[in-house]
Design a protein around this motif. Structure first.
Motif, PDB file in Angstrom:
ATOM      1  N   LEU A 235       4.783 -10.815   3.725  1.00 30.38           N
ATOM      2  CA  LEU A 235       4.026 -11.923   3.128  1.00 30.38           C
ATOM      3  C   LEU A 235       4.303 -12.043   1.633  1.00 30.38           C
ATOM      4  N   HIS A 236       4.764 -10.927   1.021  1.00 28.10           N
ATOM      5  CA  HIS A 236       5.021 -10.935  -0.425  1.00 28.10           C
ATOM      6  C   HIS A 236       6.509 -11.181  -0.685  1.00 28.10           C
ATOM      7  N   HIS A 237       6.799 -11.930  -1.714  1.00 36.25           N
ATOM      8  CA  HIS A 237       8.191 -12.279  -2.024  1.00 36.25           C
ATOM      9  C   HIS A 237       8.998 -11.039  -2.412  1.00 36.25           C
ATOM     10  N   TYR A 238       8.339 -10.055  -3.003  1.00 42.05           N
ATOM     11  CA  TYR A 238       9.039  -8.808  -3.365  1.00 42.05           C
ATOM     12  C   TYR A 238       9.426  -8.041  -2.102  1.00 42.05           C
ATOM     13  N   GLY A 272      -0.266 -11.556 -15.719  1.00 42.85           N
ATOM     14  CA  GLY A 272      -0.518 -12.108 -14.386  1.00 42.85           C
ATOM     15  C   GLY A 272       0.105 -11.241 -13.307  1.00 42.85           C
ATOM     16  N   CYS A 273       0.797 -11.845 -12.370  1.00 41.71           N
ATOM     17  CA  CYS A 273       1.520 -11.082 -11.340  1.00 41.71           C
ATOM     18  C   CYS A 273       2.717 -10.408 -12.011  1.00 41.71           C
ATOM     19  N   SER A 274       2.779  -9.087 -11.924  1.00 37.58           N
ATOM     20  CA  SER A 274       3.840  -8.350 -12.631  1.00 37.58           C
ATOM     21  C   SER A 274       5.235  -8.678 -12.095  1.00 37.58           C
ATOM     22  N   PHE A 275       5.298  -9.344 -10.963  1.00 37.45           N
ATOM     23  CA  PHE A 275       6.587  -9.692 -10.364  1.00 37.45           C
ATOM     24  C   PHE A 275       7.037 -11.095 -10.785  1.00 37.45           C
ATOM     25  N   HIS A 276       6.191 -11.823 -11.546  1.00 33.69           N
ATOM     26  CA  HIS A 276       6.469 -13.262 -11.713  1.00 33.69           C
ATOM     27  C   HIS A 276       7.799 -13.597 -12.395  1.00 33.69           C
ATOM     28  N   PRO A 277       8.307 -12.792 -13.364  1.00 33.47           N
ATOM     29  CA  PRO A 277       9.593 -13.205 -13.953  1.00 33.47           C
ATOM     30  C   PRO A 277      10.763 -13.119 -12.966  1.00 33.47           C
ATOM     31  N   ARG A 278      10.597 -12.346 -11.892  1.00 35.87           N
ATOM     32  CA  ARG A 278      11.705 -12.155 -10.944  1.00 35.87           C
ATOM     33  C   ARG A 278      11.462 -12.868  -9.620  1.00 35.87           C
ATOM     34  N   CYS A 279      10.275 -13.436  -9.475  1.00 31.94           N
ATOM     35  CA  CYS A 279       9.909 -13.970  -8.154  1.00 31.94           C
ATOM     36  C   CYS A 279      10.687 -15.251  -7.829  1.00 31.94           C
ATOM     37  N   PRO A 280      11.333 -15.283  -6.670  1.00 32.20           N
ATOM     38  CA  PRO A 280      12.064 -16.496  -6.297  1.00 32.20           C
ATOM     39  C   PRO A 280      11.145 -17.688  -6.062  1.00 32.20           C
ATOM     40  N   ALA A 281       9.844 -17.443  -5.859  1.00 32.36           N
ATOM     41  CA  ALA A 281       8.917 -18.561  -5.661  1.00 32.36           C
ATOM     42  C   ALA A 281       8.007 -18.738  -6.869  1.00 32.36           C
ATOM     43  N   GLY A 282       8.325 -18.059  -7.975  1.00 29.68           N
ATOM     44  CA  GLY A 282       7.427 -18.017  -9.126  1.00 29.68           C
ATOM     45  C   GLY A 282       7.541 -19.205 -10.043  1.00 29.68           C
ATOM     46  N   PRO A 283       6.950 -19.081 -11.245  1.00 22.34           N
ATOM     47  CA  PRO A 283       6.814 -20.210 -12.154  1.00 22.34           C
ATOM     48  C   PRO A 283       8.134 -20.825 -12.580  1.00 22.34           C
ATOM     49  N   GLY A 288       3.571 -25.797 -10.792  1.00 15.82           N
ATOM     50  CA  GLY A 288       2.241 -25.523 -10.241  1.00 15.82           C
ATOM     51  C   GLY A 288       1.982 -24.049 -10.042  1.00 15.82           C
ATOM     52  N   HIS A 289       3.011 -23.217 -10.261  1.00 13.90           N
ATOM     53  CA  HIS A 289       2.840 -21.775 -10.089  1.00 13.90           C
ATOM     54  C   HIS A 289       2.479 -21.083 -11.402  1.00 13.90           C
ATOM     55  N   GLU A 290       1.955 -21.826 -12.386  1.00 13.80           N
ATOM     56  CA  GLU A 290       1.628 -21.226 -13.682  1.00 13.80           C
ATOM     57  C   GLU A 290       0.607 -20.109 -13.522  1.00 13.80           C
ATOM     58  N   ILE A 291      -0.240 -20.222 -12.510  1.00  9.99           N
ATOM     59  CA  ILE A 291      -1.263 -19.198 -12.273  1.00  9.99           C
ATOM     60  C   ILE A 291      -0.625 -17.809 -12.109  1.00  9.99           C
ATOM     61  N   CYS A 292       0.609 -17.777 -11.615  1.00  6.29           N
ATOM     62  CA  CYS A 292       1.303 -16.496 -11.397  1.00  6.29           C
ATOM     63  C   CYS A 292       1.451 -15.723 -12.703  1.00  6.29           C
ATOM     64  N   ALA A 293       1.634 -16.429 -13.805  1.00  8.19           N
ATOM     65  CA  ALA A 293       1.820 -15.769 -15.099  1.00  8.19           C
ATOM     66  C   ALA A 293       0.492 -15.524 -15.804  1.00  8.19           C
ATOM     67  N   VAL A 296      -3.818 -11.941 -12.366  1.00 10.63           N
ATOM     68  CA  VAL A 296      -3.348 -10.877 -11.463  1.00 10.63           C
ATOM     69  C   VAL A 296      -3.897 -11.171 -10.070  1.00 10.63           C
ATOM     70  N   PRO A 297      -3.030 -11.320  -9.055  1.00 15.89           N
ATOM     71  CA  PRO A 297      -3.541 -11.602  -7.708  1.00 15.89           C
ATOM     72  C   PRO A 297      -4.184 -10.358  -7.090  1.00 15.89           C
ATOM     73  N   GLU A 298      -5.299 -10.552  -6.398  1.00 15.16           N
ATOM     74  CA  GLU A 298      -5.969  -9.445  -5.717  1.00 15.16           C
ATOM     75  C   GLU A 298      -5.264  -9.171  -4.386  1.00 15.16           C
ATOM     76  N   ALA A 307      -0.893  -9.128  -2.213  1.00 17.41           N
ATOM     77  CA  ALA A 307      -1.364  -9.520  -3.534  1.00 17.41           C
ATOM     78  C   ALA A 307      -0.438 -10.591  -4.061  1.00 17.41           C
ATOM     79  N   CYS A 308      -0.722 -11.821  -3.708  1.00 18.49           N
ATOM     80  CA  CYS A 308       0.164 -12.942  -4.104  1.00 18.49           C
ATOM     81  C   CYS A 308      -0.641 -14.235  -4.074  1.00 18.49           C
ATOM     82  N   HIS A 309      -0.475 -15.075  -5.117  1.00 20.03           N
ATOM     83  CA  HIS A 309      -1.160 -16.368  -5.129  1.00 20.03           C
ATOM     84  C   HIS A 309      -0.567 -17.343  -4.120  1.00 20.03           C
ATOM     85  N   PHE A 310       0.714 -17.149  -3.807  1.00 24.37           N
ATOM     86  CA  PHE A 310       1.388 -18.064  -2.867  1.00 24.37           C
ATOM     87  C   PHE A 310       2.197 -17.242  -1.846  1.00 24.37           C
ATOM     88  N   PRO A 311       1.470 -16.532  -0.945  1.00 21.33           N
ATOM     89  CA  PRO A 311       2.194 -15.685   0.018  1.00 21.33           C
ATOM     90  C   PRO A 311       3.115 -16.506   0.908  1.00 21.33           C
TER      91      PRO A 311
HETATM   92 FE1  SF4 Z   1       5.584 -14.748  -6.760  1.00 19.46          FE
HETATM   93 FE2  SF4 Z   1       3.373 -15.802  -7.776  1.00 19.46          FE
HETATM   94 FE3  SF4 Z   1       3.258 -14.393  -5.518  1.00 19.46          FE
HETATM   95 FE4  SF4 Z   1       3.740 -13.157  -7.814  1.00 19.46          FE
HETATM   96  S1  SF4 Z   1       1.857 -14.235  -7.253  1.00 19.46           S
HETATM   97  S2  SF4 Z   1       4.811 -12.841  -5.892  1.00 19.46           S
HETATM   98  S3  SF4 Z   1       4.963 -14.691  -8.891  1.00 19.46           S
HETATM   99  S4  SF4 Z   1       4.335 -16.362  -5.828  1.00 19.46           S
END
Ligand code: SF4
Length: 314
Positions: A235-238, A272-283, A288-293, A296-298, A307-311
């Motif tokens: 479910l997580h992009h990482y 925010g999400c510590s993965f956001h600079p590398r996330c293929p679905a990130g900001p 609209g994915h600004e929330i990622c930066a 921190v997703p629960e 733990a992802c705003h957009f699983p």
């Molecule tokens: Fe990617 Fe955002 Fe999910 Fe982090 S919270 S993994 S940046 S989509």
């Protein structure tokens, strides 16, 4: 058997936590695999469980006892209950000590045994890990990597632990030997009713050994749940990128996810999400994915949590 509540670890003088608010629960007899890239905090977390690294916040419970930064009674409980098997068996064995002496030393640290009783216990432990009794007189340089890892496991079992922490237990072994050690670890868990916390960057190793998986990235848990569900339908992009990175004999997927950026700089954890600079679905990729930066997703979901705003939607 093992409960971590909001555990944080920060090295002395460090600017950021290398383990950040990790909560995990491993029931007795279960096996949980911690996966993630180098620098994700897996080994630091395991060392914190056995008291080799200081916990800066949160609590660690082993078999019902609080062993957070243990002293005296808690340390004695911890040493009798939990043992660690390290990646490099050569580093944990004295080069001038015979196998018999090395195992006997581990036995006598726990129990007063000597003479024929001690010899019998050493032979029993060697037998448990599949080594014949003639190995008692061998030195480490006379043995293969797989045999040395068996000795390291025998030393860990000398304490009659209920919990084994396996830190990359087959990473230093030839591929042909890895399977035999993994089979041994599976058999020992079934035979002795052990609980495992296994750490590996190798998803196949964790899938083989563990029923549950927790995926770590830059010190925090990004996804956790039954191993088959997490690996088949991440479910997580990482996690999806880690699964995609596993080499396949049938060749590479054309739509394979490739991660960019430095995976190991916990001291400069992004907001925010510590993965956001590398996330293929990130900001950087999707408006609209600004929330990622920003937030921190629960970790939400049971038993498969992410733990992802957009699983990833399946
Ligand atoms: Fe990617 Fe955002 Fe999910 Fe982090 S919270 S993994 S940046 S989509």
């Amino acid at each position: 058997m093992l409960r971590l509540d909001e555990v944080c670890v920060r090295y002395p003088g460090g600017k950021a936590d290398v383990v950040e608010r990790v909560s995990l629960h491993v029931p007795e007899g279960a096996a949980l695999g911690l996966v993630g890239e180098s620098g994700s905090g897996k080994s630091t977390l395991a060392r914190a469980v056995v008291g080799l690294t200081r916990v800066t916040a949160g609590r660690v419970h082993v078999a019902g006892t609080d062993v957070t930064n243990p002293k005296r009674d808690a340390l004695a409980h911890l040493r009798a209950t939990a043992q660690m098997v390290f990646q490099d068996p050569n580093a944990s064995l004295h080069p001038r000590m015979t196998v018999g002496d090395a195992v006997a030393e581990a036995v006598t640290v726990r129990r007063k045994q000597s003479g024929p009783e001690l010899t019998a216990e050493v032979v029993r432990l060697l037998d448990l890990v599949g080594l014949p009794s003639r190995f008692v007189d061998r030195f480490p340089f006379e043995m293969s990597g797989g045999q040395l890892q068996r000795v390291a496991i025998a030393r860990a079992l000398a304490a009659k632990p209920r919990l084994l922490l396996l830190d990359e237990p087959t990473a230093s072994l030839d591929v042909s030997v890895q399977a035999t050690v993994l089979n041994l670890l599976r058999e020992l868990r079934a035979e002795l009713g052990l609980t495992y916390l296994a750490i590996s960057h190798d998803l196949a190793v964790i899938h083989y050994l563990c029923g549950e998986i927790a995926v770590m990235q830059l010190g925090s848990i990004k996804e956790t749940g039954p191993a088959s569900a997490v690996l088949k339908s991440p479910l997580h992009h990482y996690t999806a990128a880690l699964v995609d990175a596993v080499p396949r004999l049938s060749g590479r997927k054309t739509d394979r996810i490739v991660l960019h950026g430095d995976p190991s700089d916990a001291s400069a954890r992004p907001s925010g999400c510590s993965f956001h600079p590398r996330c293929p679905a990130g900001p950087a990729m999707v408006e609209g994915h600004e929330i990622c930066a920003l937030e921190v997703p629960e970790l939400v979901g049971d038993p498969h949590a992410v733990a992802c705003h957009f699983p990833i939607r399946r």
